[in-house]
Design a protein around this motif. Sequence first.
Motif, PDB file in Angstrom:
ATOM      1  N   VAL A  35       0.870  -1.176   0.000  1.00 20.90           N
ATOM      2  CA  VAL A  35       0.000   0.000   0.000  1.00 20.90           C
ATOM      3  C   VAL A  35       0.909   1.229   0.000  1.00 20.90           C
ATOM      4  CG1 VAL A  35      -1.748   1.319   1.253  1.00 20.90           C
ATOM      5  CG2 VAL A  35      -1.811  -1.190   1.284  1.00 20.90           C
ATOM      6  N   GLY A  36       0.760   2.059  -1.019  1.00 17.74           N
ATOM      7  CA  GLY A  36       1.525   3.297  -1.115  1.00 17.74           C
ATOM      8  C   GLY A  36       0.617   4.491  -0.948  1.00 17.74           C
ATOM      9  N   ARG A  37       1.057   5.447  -0.138  1.00 19.09           N
ATOM     10  CA  ARG A  37       0.232   6.628   0.139  1.00 19.09           C
ATOM     11  C   ARG A  37       0.998   7.893  -0.227  1.00 19.09           C
ATOM     12  NH1 ARG A  37      -0.840   2.927   4.086  1.00 19.09           N
ATOM     13  NH2 ARG A  37      -3.036   2.497   4.463  1.00 19.09           N
ATOM     14  N   SER A  38       0.305   8.790  -0.935  1.00 19.30           N
ATOM     15  CA  SER A  38       0.871  10.089  -1.279  1.00 19.30           C
ATOM     16  C   SER A  38      -0.263  11.093  -1.314  1.00 19.30           C
ATOM     17  CB  SER A  38       1.583  10.039  -2.628  1.00 19.30           C
ATOM     18  OG  SER A  38       0.642   9.897  -3.677  1.00 19.30           O
ATOM     19  N   ASP A 112       8.409  -8.793   6.679  1.00 17.57           N
ATOM     20  CA  ASP A 112       8.817 -10.073   6.084  1.00 17.57           C
ATOM     21  C   ASP A 112       9.818  -9.887   4.938  1.00 17.57           C
ATOM     22  OD1 ASP A 112       7.091 -11.422   7.864  1.00 17.57           O
ATOM     23  OD2 ASP A 112       5.410 -11.204   6.470  1.00 17.57           O
ATOM     24  N   GLY A 113      10.738  -8.931   5.106  1.00 13.52           N
ATOM     25  CA  GLY A 113      11.813  -8.739   4.145  1.00 13.52           C
ATOM     26  C   GLY A 113      11.436  -8.012   2.874  1.00 13.52           C
ATOM     27  N   LYS A 114      10.253  -7.408   2.847  1.00 12.32           N
ATOM     28  CA  LYS A 114       9.817  -6.665   1.661  1.00 12.32           C
ATOM     29  C   LYS A 114       9.171  -5.351   2.074  1.00 12.32           C
ATOM     30  CE  LYS A 114       9.141 -10.628  -1.299  1.00 12.32           C
ATOM     31  NZ  LYS A 114       8.288 -11.243  -2.304  1.00 12.32           N
ATOM     32  N   ILE A 115       9.095  -4.428   1.109  1.00  8.75           N
ATOM     33  CA  ILE A 115       8.419  -3.154   1.351  1.00  8.75           C
ATOM     34  C   ILE A 115       6.917  -3.423   1.335  1.00  8.75           C
ATOM     35  CG2 ILE A 115       8.002  -0.833   0.468  1.00  8.75           C
ATOM     36  CD1 ILE A 115      10.843  -1.091  -0.879  1.00  8.75           C
ATOM     37  N   ALA A 116       6.284  -3.187   2.491  1.00  7.82           N
ATOM     38  CA  ALA A 116       4.853  -3.467   2.628  1.00  7.82           C
ATOM     39  C   ALA A 116       4.003  -2.212   2.482  1.00  7.82           C
ATOM     40  CB  ALA A 116       4.572  -4.122   3.981  1.00  7.82           C
ATOM     41  N   GLU A 117       4.614  -1.073   2.798  1.00  4.46           N
ATOM     42  CA  GLU A 117       3.848   0.176   2.826  1.00  4.46           C
ATOM     43  C   GLU A 117       4.827   1.331   2.662  1.00  4.46           C
ATOM     44  OE1 GLU A 117       0.254   1.717   5.754  1.00  4.46           O
ATOM     45  OE2 GLU A 117       1.734   0.306   6.524  1.00  4.46           O
ATOM     46  N   CYS A 118       4.348   2.428   2.088  1.00  6.02           N
ATOM     47  CA  CYS A 118       5.179   3.628   2.056  1.00  6.02           C
ATOM     48  C   CYS A 118       4.303   4.869   2.042  1.00  6.02           C
ATOM     49  CB  CYS A 118       6.150   3.632   0.877  1.00  6.02           C
ATOM     50  SG  CYS A 118       5.438   4.093  -0.694  1.00  6.02           S
ATOM     51  N   TRP A 119       4.906   5.942   2.487  1.00  9.53           N
ATOM     52  CA  TRP A 119       4.317   7.272   2.458  1.00  9.53           C
ATOM     53  C   TRP A 119       5.345   8.152   1.768  1.00  9.53           C
ATOM     54  CZ3 TRP A 119       4.577   3.877   6.389  1.00  9.53           C
ATOM     55  CH2 TRP A 119       3.377   3.479   6.993  1.00  9.53           C
TER      56      TRP A 119
END
Length: 135
Positions: A35-38, A112-119
């Motif tokens: 989930v990416g948020r901007s 778990d070793g990965k990008i799960a979320e970002c802002w």
Amino acid sequence: MTNQEINRNLIRDWIANANNGFSNGFEDYISLDFVGRSRDGVIDFHELQQLELAFVEAFPDSHYSVEDMIAENDRVVLRVTTRGTHRKEFHGISPTNRKVEFTGIVIYRIQDGKIAECWDEIDFDRLWKQITEKV
């Protein structure tokens, strides 16, 4: 190696992958539940992939320079400068062959070793101005 070092290395590898036109794909770095948020809204894994590949196509020499990286717990904060040349259409704007430079700050959450979320806060206004301004 600490959790923070592992997370920093993941983000370093992700940026290296971006600087290589995403030649290693997305699945090794980004969770399928991403989930990416901007300020423009929320995106998922497939939308991220589509946006990133469209950017690389329009700016094939794009390069991300890491200015700062801070890691704590499951978060990595990145301050980055992006540079490239507008060689193909981008969001309806014909190629200008102009060199661009803009900055951004991204907060990644690792699970778990990965990008799960970002802002993110990306200075797209600066990018748009550089490719739309009359010379």
